[in-house]
Design a protein around this motif. Structure first.
Motif, PDB file in Angstrom:
ATOM      1  N   ALA B  23     -10.884 -59.691 -16.995  1.00  0.00           N
ATOM      2  CA  ALA B  23     -10.532 -60.821 -16.126  1.00  0.00           C
ATOM      3  C   ALA B  23     -11.590 -61.084 -15.057  1.00  0.00           C
ATOM      4  O   ALA B  23     -11.675 -62.187 -14.515  1.00  0.00           O
ATOM      5  N   ARG B  24     -12.405 -60.075 -14.771  1.00  0.00           N
ATOM      6  CA  ARG B  24     -13.440 -60.262 -13.753  1.00  0.00           C
ATOM      7  C   ARG B  24     -14.442 -61.336 -14.173  1.00  0.00           C
ATOM      8  O   ARG B  24     -15.070 -61.962 -13.328  1.00  0.00           O
ATOM      9  N   PHE B  95      -4.178 -56.076 -10.142  1.00  0.00           N
ATOM     10  CA  PHE B  95      -4.247 -54.622 -10.267  1.00  0.00           C
ATOM     11  C   PHE B  95      -5.278 -54.027  -9.329  1.00  0.00           C
ATOM     12  O   PHE B  95      -5.650 -52.869  -9.469  1.00  0.00           O
ATOM     13  N   GLY B  96      -5.735 -54.798  -8.391  1.00  0.00           N
ATOM     14  CA  GLY B  96      -6.588 -54.260  -7.350  1.00  0.00           C
ATOM     15  C   GLY B  96      -8.021 -54.727  -7.430  1.00  0.00           C
ATOM     16  O   GLY B  96      -8.787 -54.544  -6.513  1.00  0.00           O
ATOM     17  N   GLY B  97      -8.401 -55.336  -8.535  1.00  0.00           N
ATOM     18  CA  GLY B  97      -9.763 -55.855  -8.626  1.00  0.00           C
ATOM     19  C   GLY B  97     -10.838 -54.832  -8.373  1.00  0.00           C
ATOM     20  O   GLY B  97     -11.895 -55.146  -7.849  1.00  0.00           O
ATOM     21  N   ALA B 100     -14.009 -49.997 -11.033  1.00  0.00           N
ATOM     22  CA  ALA B 100     -14.100 -48.663 -11.649  1.00  0.00           C
ATOM     23  C   ALA B 100     -14.627 -48.812 -13.072  1.00  0.00           C
ATOM     24  O   ALA B 100     -14.191 -49.695 -13.804  1.00  0.00           O
ATOM     25  N   PRO B 101     -15.581 -47.953 -13.456  1.00  0.00           N
ATOM     26  CA  PRO B 101     -16.167 -48.103 -14.794  1.00  0.00           C
ATOM     27  C   PRO B 101     -15.139 -47.847 -15.880  1.00  0.00           C
ATOM     28  O   PRO B 101     -14.309 -46.948 -15.757  1.00  0.00           O
ATOM     29  N   GLY B 102     -15.186 -48.632 -16.923  1.00  0.00           N
ATOM     30  CA  GLY B 102     -14.280 -48.432 -18.053  1.00  0.00           C
ATOM     31  C   GLY B 102     -12.882 -48.957 -17.830  1.00  0.00           C
ATOM     32  O   GLY B 102     -12.053 -48.951 -18.726  1.00  0.00           O
ATOM     33  N   VAL B 103     -12.600 -49.419 -16.624  1.00  0.00           N
ATOM     34  CA  VAL B 103     -11.253 -49.943 -16.356  1.00  0.00           C
ATOM     35  C   VAL B 103     -11.368 -51.442 -16.182  1.00  0.00           C
ATOM     36  O   VAL B 103     -12.098 -51.910 -15.320  1.00  0.00           O
ATOM     37  N   GLU B 123      -3.074 -57.392 -18.120  1.00  0.00           N
ATOM     38  CA  GLU B 123      -2.697 -56.040 -18.528  1.00  0.00           C
ATOM     39  C   GLU B 123      -3.773 -55.043 -18.166  1.00  0.00           C
ATOM     40  O   GLU B 123      -4.969 -55.285 -18.357  1.00  0.00           O
ATOM     41  N   GLU B 124      -3.352 -53.943 -17.590  1.00  0.00           N
ATOM     42  CA  GLU B 124      -4.283 -52.855 -17.297  1.00  0.00           C
ATOM     43  C   GLU B 124      -3.545 -51.539 -17.436  1.00  0.00           C
ATOM     44  O   GLU B 124      -2.477 -51.364 -16.842  1.00  0.00           O
TER      45      GLU B 124
END
Lengths: 285, 279
Positions: B23-24, B95-97, B100-103, B123-124
Motif C-alpha cells: 500500500a505504500r 497498520f502504522g505505516g 519495517a523490512p519485509g512487512v 491486510e497485514e
C-alpha cells in the motif's frame, strides 16, 4: 505506620521502575496500598477520570529483598497512600545503577516516600541520592473505595491480539473518531470498529483464542455455557482511554486478555510473571 | 489471498478495482500532494490521477499508471470521485505505516460508482481492516492551459541539488522568485526575507543540470505559501523538471520511484504572483 523496603537485585529494580512508569502513563494520581505481602496501585473509577479504573498488583517478595511494614493498626495492617506515580518513576530512574535502593515512609514537611540510594562514582567514594516524594495518607474511613474489583459478569473473554498491532490501529482510528466499538466472540474473533459521517473502519482479528474460564461455571463470572460462540459482545468506549492503556505498555505481557460485558465495560487484564494489571473502561452512550 | 475472497461476491458491482501488494506505493505518493483535505480521483484505463488544488492558483497531480498495480480493473472509460485525503491516508496507514523490512500492507481498493463509498481492504500479518470512505461528486479541476508548445523555458535537474536549496529557503519571504535565462544567471531561485535577499544559482553546465533549454529571460514570482507543499514531492523525487510558459505559469514535474523502483509522476502547476510585474 511504618514502611521500609530494600531492593538489591538490579533486574528487580529495573522491573519495578518499569511497572511504576507504566502506571504513570495510565494515570496522574493513584492510591498505593501496602500490605505485608503485596503492593497495589489502585485507581477507582470516578467521573473525573472518565470512569476508568485500574488495579495493579505486585507481590512484594518478587521485588524487595527486605520489606517491613506496620499498618495503621494490628487489625488493619495496611498503609494507604495517594501518590503521583510519575514522581516515583522519575526518582527511581535516577538510581538504576545503585547497589541497593531503599524505600521508606517518612515524615518531612509532609508524609513522603523517600527513595535513597548509594550511587557509584569514578572515585572510590560513593554518592548518596535521596528523593522525598510527597504522598498523602488516606484515612481508614475511605479505604472501602480502593478494594479489589470483583470479576465482572462478562459475556465474552478473549485473548488480546499483539498489543503493538492494536496500538498502531487505534492510533490511526483516533484521528478519525472519538469513539470505538470493541467486540469479540467465543470463537476467538475480535473486531475494532469506528463509524463516523466521513468513514467507517473495522479491523478484524481472528484465531485469538478464548481463556478457559468456563470450567467454574457462571458463578465465577464467566460466559454462560449456552452462548452462541459466534455472537459478538460489544462495548463502545472513548478511544483515548483505550489508547492511553496501550501507550503505557512497555513490556510484552505473558498473558493479555479482554473481558467484555455487553454495552457496559471493557475489562483488560495483563499478566506478567510477578505483576498483574487490570484496567476497566466503561461504555459510553 | 484473503482480500480477494472477501470481495469476490461483489466483483461484478465494482466499476473500479485496484490492488497493490504494498500500500505504500500509493500512500507515499499521495503524501507528496497532501496539502488540502480534499482530493479529486480520476481513474481511466491508463491509471489513477489524484488532484489537489489550492485556491485555484495551485494544483498538484499524482499519476499512478495501471502497470504499478498488481490488479487494475476499470469498467468505464472514466471514473471520478472526491474523497477526504487525510482520511484516506489514515486508512492506508492503518497498520502504522512503518517501514519495517519485509512487512507490508496489501491493499484492494474498490469503488461501485456514484453515491457509493470508496472501499479499502487492507491486510497485514493476517489482520484485515475494511474502510468505507464517503465520496462526493468530483469538482472539475482547474485547467491551467499549460501546453508544451507554449513553454518558453525548461530545465531538468537532479532533485538532490534542489532539495538543499528548498530546505534552506527563507520562509519569511512571501515569494519565491524564479529566473530562467539563456544567459547568466541561467537558473536562479531568490527569496526576499526579513534577514535579506538570498539567491541560489544553478549554472547551465552544472553536473546536476540534465537538460537546459531556455529561450528567453524570464523572472517570475510565486507565493511561497503555495509552493511550500511541493517540497514533499521534491523530497520523494530523483529528478525534477521546471518549466515556465509565456504567461509566467510554472510547471514542476517530479519523477518519483516507489518502493519497488517503479516510476510515478507528480506535477505541480502554479500561477505567478500578480502583484509583481514581469521583467
Amino acid at each position: 505506620m511504618k514502611f521500609r523496603g530494600k531492593i538489591i537485585d538490579v533486574a528487580c529494580l529495573n522491573h519495578f521502575t518499569r511497572v511504576i512508569t507504566t502506571i504513570s502513563k495510565l494515570t496522574k494520581m493513584c492510591v498505593l496500598r501496602l500490605t505485608p505481602l503485596n503492593l497495589f496501585f489502585v485507581l477507582s473509577g470516578k467521573v473525573a477520570n472518565g470512569g476508568v479504573s485500574m488495579w495493579c498488583e505486585l507481590s512484594q517478595e518478587n521485588f524487595f529483598d527486605e520489606f517491613q511494614m506496620e499498618g495503621v493498626s494490628p487489625e488493619d495492617n495496611e498503609i494507604c497512600l495517594e501518590v503521583t506515580p510519575e514522581n516515583l518513576s522519575r526518582a527511581l530512574k535516577t538510581v538504576q545503577n545503585a547497589r541497593a535502593v531503599k524505600l521508606k515512609l517518612t515524615s518531612k514537611h509532609c508524609p513522603c516516600l523517600t527513595i535513597a540510594a548509594e550511587l557509584p562514582t569514578l572515585s572510590s567514594a560513593s554518592r548518596l541520592v535521596t528523593h522525598d516524594v510527597p504522598v498523602e495518607v488516606i484515612p481508614r474511613r475511605l479505604w472501602h473505595e480502593f478494594k479489589e474489583p470483583g470479576m465482572p459478569d462478562f459475556d465474552v473473554s478473549i485473548y488480546l491480539p499483539p498489543l503493538k498491532t492494536m496500538k498502531n490501529v487505534i492510533d490511526r482510528m483516533k484521528n478519525l473518531s472519538n469513539f470505538l466499538v470493541v467486540e469479540a466472540n467465543l470463537s476467538g474473533q475480535m473486531n475494532l470498529k469506528i463509524d463516523t459521517d466521513l468513514v467507517s473502519v473495522s479491523t478484524h482479528f481472528k484465531d485469538l483464542g478464548n481463556p478457559p474460564w468456563g470450567a467454574e461455571g457462571s458463578q465465577q463470572g464467566g460466559p454462560s455455557p449456552s452462548r452462541d460462540p459466534d455472537a459478538m459482545a460489544r462495548t463502545r468506549v472513548d478511544i483515548r482511554k483505550l489508547q492511553q492503556f496501550l501507550v503505557g505498555q512497555q513490556v510484552n505481557p505473558s498473558k493479555a486478555m479482554c473481558n467484555i460485558v455487553h454495552e457496559r465495560v471493557v475489562h483488560l487484564i495483563l499478566l506478567h510473571e510477578d505483576v498483574s494489571l487490570q484496567y476497566f473502561i466503561p461504555a459510553v452512550a | 489471498m484473503p482480500l480477494s475472497t472477501q470481495s469476490q461476491g461483489d466483483a461484478e458491482q465494482y466499476v473500479l478495482v485496484a490492488s497493490l501488494d504494498n500500500a505504500r506505493n500509493l500512500s507515499n505518493i499521495l503524501k507528496a500532494i497532501t496539502f488540502k483535505d480534499h482530493a479529486i480521483f480520476s481513474a481511466t484505463p491508463n491509471g489513477l490521477k489524484v488532484t489537489v488544488e489550492d485556491s485555484k492558483c495551485l494544483q498538484a497531480n499524482a499519476f499512478i499508471q495501471s502497470e504499478i498495480f498488481q490488479e487494475y480493473t476499470i469498467k468505464e472509460d472514466s471514473v471520478g470521485f472526491q474523497v477526504n485525503l487525510t482520511v484516506l491516508l489514515d486508512c492506508l496507514n492503518i497498520f502504522g505505516g512503518s517501514t519495517a523490512p519485509g512487512v507490508s500492507t496489501a491493499l484492494r481498493m474498490c469503488y461501485k460508482g456514484y453515491g457509493y463509498p470508496l472501499t479499502l481492504f487492507l491486510e497485514e500479518g493476517g489482520v484485515v481492516t475494511v474502510c468505507k470512505i464517503n465520496t462526493e461528486e468530483p469538482e472539475e479541476p482547474v485547467d491551467f492551459e499549460f501546453c508544451s508548445t507554449n513553454v518558453t523555458n525548461k530545465v531538468i535537474l537532479q532533485s538532490e541539488s534542489l532539495k538543499e536549496a528548498f530546505s534552506e529557503l527563507d520562509m519569511t519571504s512571501e515569494v519565491l522568485q524564479i529566473t530562467m535565462s539563456p544567459s547568466q544567471p541561467y537558473f536562479r531561485l531568490s527569496t526576499f526575507g526579513n534577514s535579506g535577499n538570498a539567491h541560489y544559482d544553478y549554472p547551465k553546465d552544472s553536473d546536476m543540470m540534465e537538460l537546459f533549454k531556455c529561450t528567453k529571460t524570464q523572472t517570475n514570482r510565486y507565493k511561497m505559501s503555495l509552493l511550500k507543499p511541493s517540497t514533499k514531492a521534491l523530497a520523494l523525487s530523483c529528478k525534477v523538471s521546471v518549466r515556465t510558459d509565456s504567461r509566467g505559469f510554472l510547471s514542476l514535474q517530479y519523477l518519483v520511484r516507489n518502493d519497488d523502483g517503479q516510476i510515478c509522476f507528480v506535477e505541480y502547476y502554479c500561477c505567478p504572483d500578480e502583484e509583481v510585474a514581469e521583467d
